[in-house]
Design a protein around this motif. Structure first.
Motif, mmCIF file in Angstrom:
data_model
loop_
_atom_site.group_PDB
_atom_site.id
_atom_site.type_symbol
_atom_site.label_atom_id
_atom_site.label_comp_id
_atom_site.label_asym_id
_atom_site.label_seq_id
_atom_site.Cartn_x
_atom_site.Cartn_y
_atom_site.Cartn_z
ATOM 1 N N GLY A 548 -50.925 -31.416 -0.507
ATOM 2 C CA GLY A 548 -50.742 -30.854 -1.834
ATOM 3 C C GLY A 548 -49.332 -30.444 -2.189
ATOM 4 O O GLY A 548 -49.137 -29.692 -3.154
ATOM 5 N N GLU A 549 -48.320 -30.913 -1.454
ATOM 6 C CA GLU A 549 -46.941 -30.531 -1.745
ATOM 7 C C GLU A 549 -46.270 -31.620 -2.581
ATOM 8 O O GLU A 549 -45.913 -32.682 -2.073
ATOM 9 N N TYR A 550 -46.132 -31.343 -3.862
ATOM 10 C CA TYR A 550 -45.490 -32.282 -4.782
ATOM 11 C C TYR A 550 -44.234 -31.682 -5.425
ATOM 12 O O TYR A 550 -43.310 -32.406 -5.773
ATOM 13 N N GLN A 551 -44.213 -30.378 -5.592
ATOM 14 C CA GLN A 551 -43.148 -29.754 -6.369
ATOM 15 C C GLN A 551 -41.886 -29.464 -5.575
ATOM 16 O O GLN A 551 -40.771 -29.633 -6.084
ATOM 17 N N PRO A 553 -40.131 -30.929 -3.140
ATOM 18 C CA PRO A 553 -39.090 -31.960 -3.077
ATOM 19 C C PRO A 553 -38.377 -32.154 -4.415
ATOM 20 O O PRO A 553 -37.155 -32.330 -4.456
ATOM 21 N N ARG A 554 -39.114 -32.098 -5.499
ATOM 22 C CA ARG A 554 -38.510 -32.283 -6.817
ATOM 23 C C ARG A 554 -37.627 -31.094 -7.185
ATOM 24 O O ARG A 554 -36.575 -31.265 -7.836
ATOM 25 N N GLN A 555 -38.025 -29.907 -6.794
ATOM 26 C CA GLN A 555 -37.203 -28.728 -7.064
ATOM 27 C C GLN A 555 -35.898 -28.776 -6.276
ATOM 28 O O GLN A 555 -34.845 -28.382 -6.785
ATOM 29 N N VAL A 556 -35.969 -29.262 -5.052
ATOM 30 C CA VAL A 556 -34.757 -29.390 -4.243
ATOM 31 C C VAL A 556 -33.801 -30.406 -4.881
ATOM 32 O O VAL A 556 -32.590 -30.165 -4.974
ATOM 33 N N LEU A 557 -34.337 -31.527 -5.317
ATOM 34 C CA LEU A 557 -33.492 -32.537 -5.956
ATOM 35 C C LEU A 557 -32.876 -31.992 -7.244
ATOM 36 O O LEU A 557 -31.699 -32.245 -7.542
ATOM 37 N N ALA A 558 -33.660 -31.240 -8.010
ATOM 38 C CA ALA A 558 -33.130 -30.655 -9.244
ATOM 39 C C ALA A 558 -31.999 -29.677 -8.945
ATOM 40 O O ALA A 558 -31.054 -29.551 -9.731
ATOM 41 N N ALA A 559 -32.088 -28.979 -7.812
ATOM 42 C CA ALA A 559 -31.072 -27.987 -7.461
ATOM 43 C C ALA A 559 -29.716 -28.612 -7.180
ATOM 44 O O ALA A 559 -28.692 -27.929 -7.268
ATOM 45 N N ILE A 560 -29.671 -29.891 -6.841
ATOM 46 C CA ILE A 560 -28.383 -30.570 -6.636
ATOM 47 C C ILE A 560 -28.059 -31.491 -7.816
ATOM 48 O O ILE A 560 -27.230 -32.392 -7.709
ATOM 49 N N GLY A 561 -28.756 -31.240 -8.929
ATOM 50 C CA GLY A 561 -28.428 -31.925 -10.164
ATOM 51 C C GLY A 561 -29.086 -33.271 -10.351
ATOM 52 O O GLY A 561 -28.758 -33.998 -11.299
ATOM 53 N N ILE A 562 -30.030 -33.641 -9.482
ATOM 54 C CA ILE A 562 -30.671 -34.945 -9.586
ATOM 55 C C ILE A 562 -31.911 -34.847 -10.468
ATOM 56 O O ILE A 562 -32.791 -34.020 -10.225
ATOM 57 N N GLU A 563 -31.966 -35.667 -11.486
ATOM 58 C CA GLU A 563 -33.146 -35.758 -12.338
ATOM 59 C C GLU A 563 -33.988 -36.940 -11.875
ATOM 60 O O GLU A 563 -33.514 -38.076 -11.864
#
Length: 662
Positions: A548-551, A553-563
């Motif tokens: 159930g872990e989806y968010q 990884p996406r939050q980590v990518l967003a933190a380095i500016g990756i959309e």
């Protein structure tokens, strides 16, 4: 005339339905014993049906509303018809209530009929094509027969001819809907499905109070100390009886078929047909009358069996060919999509256990891998002394020296792969930058046992797991962190049955935690959206569907500016990379490779890089022939965005970016 005929038809159908239900129940009980909460399950069943099951059904809005109208209308209409026409309670209020119920059912049946006019390939046809007609006939016949009860038409209107026509319509309707629930036919799923929800093999799937369903994905352990317990499943009667009940609940909607990566790749697996083959084996017969898609490359009519006959024959034909079982990547896409909450993967692994433990019939390099695990504690057969060679210059702290630390970094067998060593080194860099108190087991770490268990070798899995548990018991730590979702899943969800209870995190979740705590100083990655970077993210099956872990990884990518440019199949519908369940080892051929299909999904986003969070996904996707996007683990991307402590006094950019996606 109707007042005489309808009670006879209703009570005759009910009586025969009860006999059929008893016959069906004793057929399920051919399976092995299983502990269930008999009364508690029945009391919980309505909520499980209305909340948990419909949480899955609601993903398809069309069918959700259709099912509510049709099934809800039928239940109300059937109960009211028994009261009004069976027991003769000719009350106008009851009459109008029955008219409303039949109208609701009729409306739903019209949408069922529309769906069946040009059904998707995944839907089974055959007897299912007559179901809309039966639903319409049941609702229309009872509607007309109830008009006099409601006082809309006079008693005895239409004469004996209309009464005879209505009696035939009612007989058709109750024959399909009442008898079909217990004797067989499309409506069988309603009866078996309700009891399946009541006595489900994984009742913990219904444990959450918020209505979203619980999560239960760890394989059930075999009791290897019980000499009477079968080592896996050889014949249908070796399944537990509530597993057989679950198979019988299949509605043949084909949602599992549509999501299965092996079926899409042309490998000889169709999860819907596999479940129907188990039903055939339960009752006895062959698959000639199966009305859905066959296993790719395997014609219908050549396979059959019975409840006490082998499911798989190593020579000749049986219910299922061995390569069907070995095609599965254990990605759980079928289980995630199933509106009846059937456990396909459990059944496949149960049958694999018999082939591996009793027959020694693990295909291709499977036997070699299992021998390597026994001899060297790793699937590649590498010398155990080389487990830390990748970190010779990193001065990693060892538990054998420290004895305790906040974090135990579980390295996994990526330690023996040069590509995944880059991920491990990147994560160590992150741990040190965040000043995390961590240590590794070093040469004391062994394979987690994931691949052995998925290949059916429960004995090797339990041997590895018990040795790891004994090692972990020597040291003190707060949590385990791993870059490998397979090890993460096994340690978190499957070691507990053997006495190993730990708090385990995937490295993406742990990095997200470090970011929230302000322990990492990050700049913008070269592929950040400000610089025109195009990145997509591939959800690993064992991180997403299994845990159930989806968010994170996406939050980590967003933190380095990756959309993230999301693929059409992402999140809980992510397509498997093809690397799970020992599939690269058993290597069953198909028309195309699963990683090639996943790379096609990636290319549709026009991304120049795909972020991953699993060593298996990295290897499978990098194995696709170029030109293709780059493949990098989340840890590598974060390590590339790390700032030196003196480079910036503030940590706010990364934390602010993280807050924006929460």
């Amino acid at each position: 005339m109707l007042n005489t005929i309808l009670p006879l038809l209703l009570f005759a159908a009910l009586g025969l339905a009860v006999l059929g239900a008893l016959k069906r129940f004793f057929m399920w009980r051919r399976g092995r014993p299983a502990k269930v909460e008999w009364l508690g399950g029945l009391l919980a069943m309505p909520r499980r049906y209305l909340v948990d099951l419909h949480h899955v059904v609601e993903r398809d809005k069309y069918m959700s509303r259709t099912h509510v109208a049709t099934a809800g209308g039928f239940v109300l209409a059937a109960l009211l018809a028994i009261a009004v026409h069976g027991f003769g309670l000719h009350n106008r209020i009851l009459g109008f209530a029955l008219l409303a119920a039949t109208l609701l059912m009729f409306g739903g049946a019209l949408f069922v009929a529309k769906r069946r006019r040009n059904p998707p390939a995944r839907l089974s046809k055959g007897p299912w094509m007559r179901l809309p007609k039966s639903l319409l006939m049941f609702s229309a016949s009872f509607f007309i027969a109830t008009l006099p009860v409601a006082g809309i038409l006079p008693q005895g209107f239409g004469g004996w001819l209309l009464a005879a026509v209505l009696a035939l319509g009612v007989a058709w309707g109750v024959g399909e809907l009442f008898l079909g629930m217990s004797w067989g036919g499309p409506m069988k799923h309603a009866f078996a499905g309700a009891l399946h929800l009541a006595w489900h093999r994984r009742s913990e799937r219904f444990s959450r109070k918020d209505g979203g369903g619980g999560r239960s994905t760890g394989l059930k352990a075999l009791d290897l100390d019980d000499p009477t317990a079968p080592l896996g499943v050889e014949k249908p009667s070796d399944f537990t009886w509530n597993q057989l009940l679950g198979f019988d609940a299949c509605v043949q909607c084909g949602k599992c078929e549509a999501m299965c990566p092996a079926f899409a790749a042309g490998q000889p697996l169709n999860p819907k047909k596999l479940i129907q083959d188990m039903v055939i084996g339960l009752a006895g017969g062959n698959d000639a009358r199966f009305a859905g898609s066959p296993y790719p490359g395997k014609p219908l009519g050549e396979h059959g069996g019975g409840p006490h006959q082998p499911i798989v024959a190593l020579q000749g034909k049986a219910l299922v060919d061995a390569d069907t079982l070995w095609s599965c990547t254990t990605c759980r896409a079928c289980v995630e999509e199933c509106p009846m909450m059937i456990e396909h993967v459990d059944a496949i692994v149960d049958m694999r256990r018999h082939l591996t433990l009793e027959k020694g019939a693990t295909p291709n390099k499977g036997a070699e891998l299992l021998d390597n695990l026994i001899a060297t504690d790793n699937p590649g057969g590498f010398a155990p002394g080389g487990r830390l060679n990748w970190a010779a210059d990193l001065d990693l702290p060892l538990f054998s020296e420290k004895r305790q630390a906040d974090v135990l970094f579980w390295v996994g067998d990526g330690a023996f792969d040069m590509r995944n060593q880059r991920t491990l080194r990147a994560f160590v860099k992150i741990l040190k930058a965040a000043q995390v108190d961590f240590a590794v087991l070093g040469l004391e770490e062994r394979d987690s046992g994931d691949v052995a268990r998925r290949l059916g070798d429960e004995a090797v899995f339990q041997q590895l797991a018990r040795r790891n548990i004994a090692t972990l018991g020597q040291y003190r730590f707060q949590r385990i962190v791993s870059c490998d979702p397979h090890s993460f899943h096994v340690l978190r969800n499957e070691y507990g049955a053997l006495g190993g209870h730990y708090r385990v995190l995937h490295h993406s979740t742990f990095i997200e935690e470090l970011l929230r705590g302000g322990q990492l100083q990050l700049g913008r990655h070269p592929l950040s959206r400000e610089r025109g970077g195009k990145v997509t993210y591939h959800d690993p099956c064992y991180l997403g569907r299994y845990n159930g872990e989806y968010q994170a990884p996406r939050q980590v990518l967003a933190a380095i500016g990756i959309e993230v440019r999301e693929m059409q199949r992402s999140g809980f519908r992510s397509r498997c990379c093809g690397g799970g369940g020992g599939a690269p080892i058993t290597d069953i051929p198909g028309k195309q490779r699963i990683p090639d299909m996943r790379m096609a999904d990636i290319k549709e986003t026009a991304a120049e890089l795909v972020a991953v969070g699993c060593p298996q996904c990295t290897l499978m996707l990098e194995g696709v022939v170029e030109p293709r996007p780059q493949v990098k683990d989340i840890a590598e991307l974060v390590a590339e965005a790390l700032l030196e402590p003196a480079a910036t006094p503030a940590r706010q950019p990364a934390r602010r970016e993280l807050a924006q996606v929460q």
